[in-house]
Design an enzyme around this catalytic site. Sequence first.
Site, PDB file in Angstrom:
ATOM      1  N   LYS A 242      -7.828  30.957  18.690  1.00  0.00           N
ATOM      2  CA  LYS A 242      -8.539  29.747  18.574  1.00  0.00           C
ATOM      3  C   LYS A 242     -10.121  30.110  18.507  1.00  0.00           C
ATOM      4  CE  LYS A 242      -9.869  26.924  21.277  1.00  0.00           C
ATOM      5  NZ  LYS A 242     -11.327  26.533  22.323  1.00  0.00           N
TER       6      LYS A 242
ATOM      7  N   LYS B  10     -21.080  31.570  22.049  1.00  0.00           N
ATOM      8  CA  LYS B  10     -19.713  31.410  22.559  1.00  0.00           C
ATOM      9  C   LYS B  10     -18.867  32.944  21.667  1.00  0.00           C
ATOM     10  CE  LYS B  10     -16.354  30.914  25.394  1.00  0.00           C
ATOM     11  NZ  LYS B  10     -15.785  30.116  26.071  1.00  0.00           N
TER      12      LYS B  10
END
Length: 299
Positions: A245, A177
């Site tokens: 983030k 990811k």
Amino acid sequence: MTPITPPARIAFIGMGVMGAAMAANIMKAGFALTVSSRSKAKADALVAAGAQWAPSAQDAADGAACVCLCVPDTPDVEAVLFGEDGVVHGAAPGTVVIDFSTIAASASADFARRMAERGIVLLDSPVSGGPQGAIDGTLTCMVGGPDAGFSAARQVFDAVGKTITLLGPAGSGQICKSGNQLIIVAAMQAVAEALTMGRKAGLDPMLMRQALLGGSARSFVMENHAKRMLDRNFKPGFRAELMRKDIRLALGAVRDNGVFAPSTALAAQMMEAVVNSGRGGQDCASLGALVAELSGLKD
């Protein structure tokens, strides 16, 4: 492990845009559904449709064959799993837990080890595909963890995703990811620079995008994010502050694995700049507006 099939009970914790849509698809697949969230109001539609409400993660995990969660960040996952009313206090040995959150790979591996000590299998499975993919049940699931747990939970994954890949041991899904998010931001940066160059040179950027879509530069980012940039449509599909983030996580991953990563460093700096310019609540494609602004364009 015994395959988890309908009508087994599945718990889903975290009723944000992504979580609520994934939970709805799990229920549509024929599983009994228990839901839990910090805000009960976010679960009202699912409860009205037949889901059972649980006031805590512990209560949600009690009696569930599989526990799914989708929450914002690493500390949130730790609290859901190991907090005072966490999953570990309600889940029985043999339970499979699927963490659909995007968090640090090192933390995922540690959480999996701690869960395994209690006989619970934890799979990290961050997803890509955005809110529409969650609604349509076509997400890409990048999975880390043991094959036995993955195989047992296959029908749960099939309810939410289209491309489902077991990549390796715990934490592997999070590494993949991070790669996904890095590629998106690096591509957005290149697209923003190219379109801004065209505008400053006097080209119609809409026609420029149309031309680029016909050649080797065609990509998901050119098709979707570039259009957002040109339409100045920054209503959040995926907020810039969340992408920041994720890129911070990617920075940690390349550091931990000793990778020479100038693209990651630039992506991180650009997302910091996007958020610090007041665009954190906008879609991450607002990176295009920042590049245009820094290039002297006023709109």
